[in-house]
Design a protein around this motif. Structure first.
Motif, PDB file in Angstrom:
ATOM      1  N   ALA A   1       6.629   4.988   8.890  1.00  0.00           N
ATOM      2  CA  ALA A   1       7.775   5.095   7.988  1.00  0.00           C
ATOM      3  C   ALA A   1       8.762   6.174   8.410  1.00  0.00           C
ATOM      4  CB  ALA A   1       7.297   5.353   6.565  1.00  0.00           C
ATOM      5  N   ARG A   2       8.271   7.236   9.030  1.00  0.00           N
ATOM      6  CA  ARG A   2       9.160   8.317   9.463  1.00  0.00           C
ATOM      7  C   ARG A   2       9.209   8.440  10.982  1.00  0.00           C
ATOM      8  NH1 ARG A   2       8.045  13.173   5.008  1.00  0.00           N
ATOM      9  NH2 ARG A   2       8.521  11.908   3.159  1.00  0.00           N
ATOM     10  N   GLY A   3       8.763   7.405  11.660  1.00  0.00           N
ATOM     11  CA  GLY A   3       8.787   7.421  13.114  1.00  0.00           C
ATOM     12  C   GLY A   3      10.119   6.953  13.668  1.00  0.00           C
TER      13      GLY A   3
ATOM     14  N   PHE B   1      13.146  -3.501  -1.900  1.00  0.00           N
ATOM     15  CA  PHE B   1      13.942  -3.332  -0.687  1.00  0.00           C
ATOM     16  C   PHE B   1      13.017  -3.277   0.524  1.00  0.00           C
ATOM     17  CE2 PHE B   1      16.468  -1.551  -4.083  1.00  0.00           C
ATOM     18  CZ  PHE B   1      17.775  -1.906  -3.785  1.00  0.00           C
ATOM     19  N   MET B   2      13.546  -3.687   1.666  1.00  0.00           N
ATOM     20  CA  MET B   2      12.767  -3.667   2.907  1.00  0.00           C
ATOM     21  C   MET B   2      13.570  -2.980   4.004  1.00  0.00           C
ATOM     22  SD  MET B   2      11.403  -6.948   5.095  1.00  0.00           S
ATOM     23  CE  MET B   2      10.903  -6.749   6.813  1.00  0.00           C
ATOM     24  N   THR B   3      12.887  -2.191   4.831  1.00  0.00           N
ATOM     25  CA  THR B   3      13.517  -1.634   6.027  1.00  0.00           C
ATOM     26  C   THR B   3      13.665  -2.763   7.039  1.00  0.00           C
ATOM     27  OG1 THR B   3      12.448   0.498   5.624  1.00  0.00           O
ATOM     28  CG2 THR B   3      13.365   0.127   7.824  1.00  0.00           C
ATOM     29  N   ILE B   4      14.897  -3.090   7.389  1.00  0.00           N
ATOM     30  CA  ILE B   4      15.152  -4.274   8.210  1.00  0.00           C
ATOM     31  C   ILE B   4      14.721  -4.068   9.660  1.00  0.00           C
ATOM     32  CG2 ILE B   4      16.913  -5.874   9.040  1.00  0.00           C
ATOM     33  CD1 ILE B   4      16.238  -6.061   6.018  1.00  0.00           C
ATOM     34  N   ASN B   5      15.116  -2.969  10.257  1.00  0.00           N
ATOM     35  CA  ASN B   5      14.760  -2.733  11.656  1.00  0.00           C
ATOM     36  C   ASN B   5      13.334  -2.197  11.777  1.00  0.00           C
ATOM     37  OD1 ASN B   5      17.255  -3.575  12.887  1.00  0.00           O
ATOM     38  ND2 ASN B   5      18.180  -1.749  11.988  1.00  0.00           N
ATOM     39  N   TYR B   6      12.779  -2.301  12.972  1.00  0.00           N
ATOM     40  CA  TYR B   6      11.346  -2.037  13.135  1.00  0.00           C
ATOM     41  C   TYR B   6      11.027  -0.630  13.620  1.00  0.00           C
ATOM     42  CZ  TYR B   6       6.674  -2.097  15.144  1.00  0.00           C
ATOM     43  OH  TYR B   6       5.376  -1.781  15.457  1.00  0.00           O
ATOM     44  N   ARG B   7      10.147  -0.002  12.878  1.00  0.00           N
ATOM     45  CA  ARG B   7       9.433   1.178  13.342  1.00  0.00           C
ATOM     46  C   ARG B   7       8.036   1.095  12.744  1.00  0.00           C
ATOM     47  NH1 ARG B   7      12.724   6.052  10.282  1.00  0.00           N
ATOM     48  NH2 ARG B   7      12.663   5.238   8.152  1.00  0.00           N
ATOM     49  N   GLU B   8       7.044   1.486  13.505  1.00  0.00           N
ATOM     50  CA  GLU B   8       5.666   1.305  13.056  1.00  0.00           C
ATOM     51  C   GLU B   8       5.320   2.266  11.927  1.00  0.00           C
ATOM     52  OE1 GLU B   8       2.051  -0.489  12.660  1.00  0.00           O
ATOM     53  OE2 GLU B   8       3.837  -1.152  13.735  1.00  0.00           O
TER      54      GLU B   8
ATOM     55  N   LEU C   1       0.813  -1.208   0.000  1.00  0.00           N
ATOM     56  CA  LEU C   1       0.000   0.000   0.000  1.00  0.00           C
ATOM     57  C   LEU C   1       0.849   1.263   0.000  1.00  0.00           C
ATOM     58  CD1 LEU C   1      -2.578  -1.121   2.714  1.00  0.00           C
ATOM     59  CD2 LEU C   1      -2.825  -1.280   0.228  1.00  0.00           C
ATOM     60  N   THR C   2       0.395   2.252  -0.758  1.00  0.00           N
ATOM     61  CA  THR C   2       0.994   3.578  -0.694  1.00  0.00           C
ATOM     62  C   THR C   2       0.438   4.291   0.541  1.00  0.00           C
ATOM     63  OG1 THR C   2      -0.770   4.649  -1.944  1.00  0.00           O
ATOM     64  CG2 THR C   2       1.024   3.652  -3.216  1.00  0.00           C
ATOM     65  N   TYR C   3       0.932   5.511   0.805  1.00  0.00           N
ATOM     66  CA  TYR C   3       0.404   6.260   1.945  1.00  0.00           C
ATOM     67  C   TYR C   3      -1.060   6.633   1.748  1.00  0.00           C
ATOM     68  CZ  TYR C   3       5.118   6.484   3.734  1.00  0.00           C
ATOM     69  OH  TYR C   3       6.347   6.135   4.223  1.00  0.00           O
ATOM     70  N   ALA C   4      -1.497   6.659   0.490  1.00  0.00           N
ATOM     71  CA  ALA C   4      -2.912   6.915   0.198  1.00  0.00           C
ATOM     72  C   ALA C   4      -3.712   5.614   0.160  1.00  0.00           C
ATOM     73  CB  ALA C   4      -3.036   7.650  -1.132  1.00  0.00           C
ATOM     74  N   ASN C   5      -3.056   4.517   0.594  1.00  0.00           N
ATOM     75  CA  ASN C   5      -3.672   3.184   0.626  1.00  0.00           C
ATOM     76  C   ASN C   5      -4.070   2.666  -0.754  1.00  0.00           C
ATOM     77  OD1 ASN C   5      -3.451   2.612   3.392  1.00  0.00           O
ATOM     78  ND2 ASN C   5      -5.226   3.896   3.838  1.00  0.00           N
ATOM     79  N   LYS C   6      -3.329   3.090  -1.764  1.00  0.00           N
ATOM     80  CA  LYS C   6      -3.515   2.543  -3.101  1.00  0.00           C
ATOM     81  C   LYS C   6      -2.720   1.245  -3.202  1.00  0.00           C
ATOM     82  CE  LYS C   6      -2.530   3.420  -7.980  1.00  0.00           C
ATOM     83  NZ  LYS C   6      -1.928   4.369  -8.957  1.00  0.00           N
ATOM     84  N   PRO C   7      -3.347   0.142  -3.622  1.00  0.00           N
ATOM     85  CA  PRO C   7      -2.626  -1.134  -3.711  1.00  0.00           C
ATOM     86  C   PRO C   7      -1.676  -1.179  -4.907  1.00  0.00           C
ATOM     87  CG  PRO C   7      -4.885  -1.396  -4.462  1.00  0.00           C
ATOM     88  CD  PRO C   7      -4.780   0.012  -3.942  1.00  0.00           C
TER      89      PRO C   7
END
Length: 277
Positions: free
Chosen positions: A103-105, A94-101, A74-80
């Protein structure tokens, strides 16, 4: 099961199990970045019908479809966005390996320590053009390195960067040598094979966010890996998808070794690899 169906099943399994090995939880949001492989270095027009250079996507793990052809992030506008189709269009996953709930938190958890071993490039810096040109001639004449191309780039600081690219055959030789050289320390690691080398992971439990960077830098020194892979927000290629920088020769990123079942503590990893912080 047809050959294509089996291949897709194996790719789906690699993708899902990779996420599981990192310790991702069902209620956590996973963050992905799609970058057009032909645009990874220079801003050229992509071959895809989509003209976006990159896309930032997300999805809750518990909502993630199992089979790759069905996965829609999903995009930030929840477009699939259909993930497999975008990969076919030339986008690297690519994937962000470490965890944050968010994207900019702020980051909340260290999922793994990891390195990027790129054996395709020789990158060196020089203070004078004469030194750089001499080194370029040496590399071009070296029958062992099998250099395909060499570029020299001046910087604003008055230095010169030499970037040489090795042949595929040479990269394969260096891949084998790397695993043999470091076999003692890599027996318990998760190894993802990429076109130009390896992404190597050590899943972590109860990790300290404050120790992440220092341990990453120690891993870089230990394995002579990419020195830029030290920040908490680093994204890495995901197994099960193709590397398409050369559209004529796509390369499937895949797990070569799953490593041990139990995650490391950071103290255990430091001791196991004899890291110097």
């Amino acid at each position: 099961m047809t050959l294509h169906a089996r291949s897709m099943w194996l790719r789906s399994r690699q993708f899902r199990y990779f996420i599981k090995k990192l310790g991702c939880k069902r209620n956590q949001t996973l963050h992905f970045t799609l970058v057009h492989d032909t645009m990874a270095r220079v801003p050229v027009q992509p071959t895809s019908h989509s003209k976006k250079r990159a896309m930032t996507l997300h999805k809750k793990m518990k909502l993630m479809e199992y089979r790759l052809p069905r996965i829609k992030l999903l995009t930030y506008a929840n477009k699939p966005i259909p993930l497999l189709l975008r990969n076919k269009d030339g986008y690297a996953v690519f994937m962000t390996i470490n965890y944050r709930e968010k994207a900019r938190g702020d980051f909340q958890k260290v999922r793994a320590h990891f390195i990027d071993v790129d054996l395709n490039k020789i990158s060196e810096w020089f203070h004078s053009i004469e030194e750089a040109e001499q080194r370029m001639k040496e590399l071009q004449a070296d029958p062992v390195e099998k250099i395909l191309s060499v570029t020299l780039t001046p910087t604003k600081q008055g230095r010169y960067r030499l970037l040489a690219l090795r042949s595929r055959r040479r990269v394969q030789q260096l891949k084998r040598r790397f695993l043999i050289k470091h076999r003692k320390h890599l027996r318990t690691s998760l190894i993802v094979e990429t076109k130009n080398g390896y992404h190597i992971y050590w899943a972590i439990r109860n990790g300290s966010l404050g120790r992440f960077v220092s341990i990453q830098k120690a891993l870089v020194r230990k394995f002579n890996s990419d020195p830029s892979i030290t920040d908490l927000g680093r994204v890495m290629r995901v197994p099960g998808f193709y590397h398409r920088k050369n559209p004529a020769s796509p390369y499937l990123v895949r797990v070569k070794r799953w490593g041990r079942k139990r995650p490391f503590t950071q103290a255990e990893l430091i001791k196991r690899l004899a890291l110097t912080l």
